[in-house]
Design a protein around this motif. Structure first.
Motif, PDB file in Angstrom:
ATOM      1  N   GLN A 255     -11.345  13.269  -7.856  1.00 25.20           N
ATOM      2  CA  GLN A 255     -11.893  13.987  -9.027  1.00 25.20           C
ATOM      3  C   GLN A 255     -11.816  15.369  -8.379  1.00 25.20           C
ATOM      4  N   PRO A 256     -11.667  16.398  -9.560  1.00 22.35           N
ATOM      5  CA  PRO A 256     -11.528  17.600  -9.396  1.00 22.35           C
ATOM      6  C   PRO A 256     -12.277  18.493  -7.930  1.00 22.35           C
ATOM      7  N   LEU A 257     -13.490  18.212  -8.036  1.00 21.61           N
ATOM      8  CA  LEU A 257     -14.441  18.447  -6.755  1.00 21.61           C
ATOM      9  C   LEU A 257     -13.802  18.571  -5.574  1.00 21.61           C
ATOM     10  N   LYS A 258     -12.918  17.306  -5.205  1.00 21.86           N
ATOM     11  CA  LYS A 258     -12.510  16.808  -3.901  1.00 21.86           C
ATOM     12  C   LYS A 258     -10.942  17.448  -3.582  1.00 21.86           C
ATOM     13  N   ALA A 259     -10.328  17.926  -4.949  1.00 18.25           N
ATOM     14  CA  ALA A 259      -9.088  18.659  -4.690  1.00 18.25           C
ATOM     15  C   ALA A 259      -8.043  17.811  -4.148  1.00 18.25           C
ATOM     16  N   PRO A 260      -7.887  16.557  -4.694  1.00 23.40           N
ATOM     17  CA  PRO A 260      -6.607  15.846  -4.118  1.00 23.40           C
ATOM     18  C   PRO A 260      -5.421  16.445  -4.458  1.00 23.40           C
ATOM     19  N   ASP A 261      -5.290  17.263  -5.772  1.00 20.94           N
ATOM     20  CA  ASP A 261      -4.268  17.718  -6.317  1.00 20.94           C
ATOM     21  C   ASP A 261      -3.537  19.040  -5.592  1.00 20.94           C
ATOM     22  N   VAL A 262      -4.670  19.629  -4.632  1.00 20.60           N
ATOM     23  CA  VAL A 262      -4.215  20.451  -3.440  1.00 20.60           C
ATOM     24  C   VAL A 262      -3.378  19.841  -2.490  1.00 20.60           C
ATOM     25  N   VAL A 263      -3.705  18.612  -2.252  1.00 21.53           N
ATOM     26  CA  VAL A 263      -2.897  17.946  -1.034  1.00 21.53           C
ATOM     27  C   VAL A 263      -1.569  17.618  -1.392  1.00 21.53           C
ATOM     28  N   LEU A 264      -1.479  17.110  -2.797  1.00 24.47           N
ATOM     29  CA  LEU A 264      -0.096  16.792  -3.356  1.00 24.47           C
ATOM     30  C   LEU A 264       0.833  18.139  -3.301  1.00 24.47           C
ATOM     31  N   ILE A 309       7.559  14.232  -6.075  1.00 24.26           N
ATOM     32  CA  ILE A 309       7.093  13.489  -4.547  1.00 24.26           C
ATOM     33  C   ILE A 309       6.403  12.175  -4.911  1.00 24.26           C
ATOM     34  N   ALA A 310       6.673  11.693  -6.200  1.00 25.43           N
ATOM     35  CA  ALA A 310       6.306  10.181  -6.498  1.00 25.43           C
ATOM     36  C   ALA A 310       6.616   9.219  -5.428  1.00 25.43           C
ATOM     37  N   ASP A 311       7.818   9.357  -5.084  1.00 26.10           N
ATOM     38  CA  ASP A 311       8.201   8.349  -4.061  1.00 26.10           C
ATOM     39  C   ASP A 311       7.683   8.392  -2.742  1.00 26.10           C
ATOM     40  N   LEU A 312       6.904   9.537  -2.460  1.00 23.28           N
ATOM     41  CA  LEU A 312       6.402   9.810  -0.992  1.00 23.28           C
ATOM     42  C   LEU A 312       4.813   9.175  -0.966  1.00 23.28           C
ATOM     43  N   VAL A 313       4.389   9.298  -2.077  1.00 25.32           N
ATOM     44  CA  VAL A 313       2.616   9.137  -2.344  1.00 25.32           C
ATOM     45  C   VAL A 313       2.519   7.783  -2.436  1.00 25.32           C
ATOM     46  N   GLN A 314       1.327   7.318  -1.543  1.00 27.59           N
ATOM     47  CA  GLN A 314       1.244   5.653  -1.878  1.00 27.59           C
ATOM     48  C   GLN A 314      -0.349   5.656  -2.362  1.00 27.59           C
ATOM     49  N   PHE A 315      -0.454   5.321  -3.497  1.00 26.36           N
ATOM     50  CA  PHE A 315      -1.966   5.320  -4.189  1.00 26.36           C
ATOM     51  C   PHE A 315      -2.508   4.194  -3.820  1.00 26.36           C
ATOM     52  N   ARG A 316      -3.607   3.986  -3.022  1.00 25.63           N
ATOM     53  CA  ARG A 316      -4.308   2.813  -2.726  1.00 25.63           C
ATOM     54  C   ARG A 316      -5.721   2.823  -3.220  1.00 25.63           C
ATOM     55  N   PRO A 317      -6.226   1.717  -3.864  1.00 21.74           N
ATOM     56  CA  PRO A 317      -7.700   1.848  -4.252  1.00 21.74           C
ATOM     57  C   PRO A 317      -8.647   1.759  -2.915  1.00 21.74           C
ATOM     58  N   PRO A 318      -9.797   1.949  -3.188  1.00 23.00           N
ATOM     59  CA  PRO A 318     -10.731   2.186  -2.169  1.00 23.00           C
ATOM     60  C   PRO A 318     -10.785   0.719  -1.415  1.00 23.00           C
ATOM     61  N   VAL A 319     -10.878   1.003  -0.151  1.00 15.23           N
ATOM     62  CA  VAL A 319     -10.908  -0.056   0.782  1.00 15.23           C
ATOM     63  C   VAL A 319     -12.298  -0.237   1.538  1.00 15.23           C
ATOM     64  N   GLY A 320     -12.603  -1.389   2.195  1.00 16.97           N
ATOM     65  CA  GLY A 320     -13.878  -1.535   3.290  1.00 16.97           C
ATOM     66  C   GLY A 320     -13.791  -0.547   4.347  1.00 16.97           C
ATOM     67  N   GLN A 321     -14.998  -0.346   4.913  1.00 15.06           N
ATOM     68  CA  GLN A 321     -14.798   0.650   5.963  1.00 15.06           C
ATOM     69  C   GLN A 321     -13.844   0.262   7.236  1.00 15.06           C
ATOM     70  N   GLU A 322     -13.747  -0.947   7.457  1.00 15.26           N
ATOM     71  CA  GLU A 322     -12.879  -1.501   8.687  1.00 15.26           C
ATOM     72  C   GLU A 322     -11.222  -1.198   8.401  1.00 15.26           C
ATOM     73  N   ARG A 323     -11.210  -1.265   7.164  1.00 16.98           N
ATOM     74  CA  ARG A 323      -9.649  -0.875   6.727  1.00 16.98           C
ATOM     75  C   ARG A 323      -9.521   0.520   6.596  1.00 16.98           C
ATOM     76  N   LEU A 324     -10.544   1.278   6.225  1.00 22.38           N
ATOM     77  CA  LEU A 324     -10.355   2.793   6.116  1.00 22.38           C
ATOM     78  C   LEU A 324     -10.340   3.413   7.562  1.00 22.38           C
ATOM     79  N   ALA A 325     -10.942   2.753   8.473  1.00 19.43           N
ATOM     80  CA  ALA A 325     -10.876   3.158   9.658  1.00 19.43           C
ATOM     81  C   ALA A 325      -9.453   3.245  10.184  1.00 19.43           C
TER      82      ALA A 325
END
Length: 443
Positions: A255-264, A309-325
């Protein structure tokens, strides 16, 4: 505890579920461990779950019917507060008098239910804002929707009604006094915690390669640069990421608040300045659309394509905390250019896993991240500034491991046990003050 708009059972990173979910779950567990039994009331969002679920020994989640299970936006929830309060009162009516000693509400919607419940039951009200409308509106991302006036009014009422307010940082405590005219003595600062058993440089029972395992065993503590580097290599192998790539990670709600566009944009800027790095960058984006980001769920993918940069970005759905770690461990650095953060649990979790952080110097992030030690703080949201910070991890290949080791040590101060003990002290102060008022009234 009251958590109207998001259930502690929901997967963080989906819809409105995020750091607050983690906060409530971990705090409740730790409070139960020190003999403070917790019942969490939340809105039912599916008919599949029973009315009550035991989250842990001493922690009960109660699902309250208030509005349709699905398709209800957070903005529509104020209209359901009456129904939610009715459900809470029905449960209370089935208990003996004095069953609840204290009400702890989370976020302003819950605060209104807590205000009524605490008055009806004669108990103290402790409230945690988590985020504040006036603070968010003062730092809006481009194209983001301002918080409505009704929320500002609601928050002001809760601040006045609460016996105690829990702030994540001293800055947030100051904002409560400055923006909402809270009485300073009512505000207590309690830093959120991190599950240090789950978020650590190497997971329990990790199977490292023999050479890496030797390094891991010989280093004490596990937060040495060598151990962090070994853990990163193992995590990358598990996730299928290239060993020698620069892996900046974005993790959180899109969402805009988290500014993921700035990372890209920062990665695109980095590659414009240093084209030779193109084969050495992988950018994972782990999370789902939320809030105003729901209006354009494909917006980030389209931006990646426009930036080339679409070939460099890996969009992944939310994951459980163990996987997130594991995603934290695998990353060279977590990038968190948020416009507003009450604390920034994601930053603390990543550091606990031995990963440094590049973060915006907003809200609680200057507390969560120790600038120049566990990561870098950036003033503003110019992608070029974030690109320059990313380039430092290219020019100094050992920086991620060295700074990651410092980050893991820094994160040790954010354990949930300390947060629960401090919260219990706030409860005790509120109860003591309430009893004192009752004695003077009846004296």
């Amino acid at each position: 505890m009251l958590s109207v708009h998001t259930s502690p059972l929901h997967q963080p990173g989906t819809g409105d579920a995020g750091g607050m979910n983690v906060y409530i779950v971990e705090l409740a567990r730790r409070l139960a461990a020190i003999d403070i039994e917790v019942e969490i009331f939340t809105r039912a969002t599916t008919g599949a779950l029973p009315p009550t679920v035991e989250l842990a020994p001493g922690v009960l989640v109660r699902h309250v019917d208030a509005g349709p299970y699905e398709g209800l936006a957070k903005e529509d929830l104020p209209a359901q507060l009456c129904a939610f309060t009715h459900g809470v009162m029905q449960v209370w009516a089935g208990h003996r008098p004095g069953h609840y000693d204290l009400v702890h509400s989370h976020y302003w919607l819950s605060g209104h239910v807590g205000w009524l419940a605490a008055q009806r039951w004669g108990t103290p009200l402790v409230h945690a804002m988590h985020t504040m409308a006036k603070v968010k509106n003062a730092a809006l991302a481009a194209g983001d929707t301002p918080e409505p006036a009704a929320r500002v009014i609601g928050e002001t009422q809760i601040v006045r009604a609460a016996d105690r307010l829990i702030a994540n940082t001293a800055e947030e405590a100051g904002e409560l006094v400055r923006h909402y005219e809270s009485e300073p003595h009512k505000v207590a600062v309690v830093h959120p915690g991190v599950n240090l058993d789950r978020f650590r440089p190497a997971p329990p029972h990790q199977h490292l390669a023999a050479t890496a395992l030797d390094v891991y065993r010989e280093t004490s503590p596990e937060t040495s640069p060598e151990a962090v580097a070994a853990s990163r290599a193992a995590a990358r192998e598990r996730l299928g990421l290239p060993q020698h790539a620069l892996v900046p990670l974005f993790a959180g709600r899109i969402q805009p608040l988290k500014a993921p566009d700035v990372v890209l944009r920062a990665v695109a800027h980095l590659l414009t300045e240093h084209p030779s790095l193109r084969d050495r960058v992988v950018l994972p984006v782990v999370g789902g659309p939320s809030g105003s980001g729901l209006a354009k769920p494909e917006g980030l993918q389209k931006l990646a394509a426009r930036l080339g940069i679409a070939d460099l970005v890996q969009f992944r759905p939310p994951v459980g905390q163990e996987r997130l770690a594991d995603w934290y461990r695998a990353a060279s650095v977590l990038v968190m250019p948020s416009y507003s953060e009450s604390f920034g649990l994601v930053a603390a979790e990543a550091q606990a896993c031995g990963t440094p952080v590049i973060a915006a110097a907003v809200g609680g992030l200057p507390v969560a991240v120790r600038d120049g030690v566990s990561g870098f703080l950036v003033d503003g949201h110019d992608p070029a500034d974030y690109a320059r910070m990313l380039h430092r991890f290219v020019t100094a290949p050992d920086l991620a491991a060295r700074m990651g080791a410092s980050a893991a040590r820094h994160a040790q101060s954010f354990g949930w046990d300390a947060a629960a003990a401090a919260t219990a002290d706030v409860y005790g102060a509120a109860l003591h003050e309430r009893r004192g008022r009752l004695r003077s009234t009846h004296g």
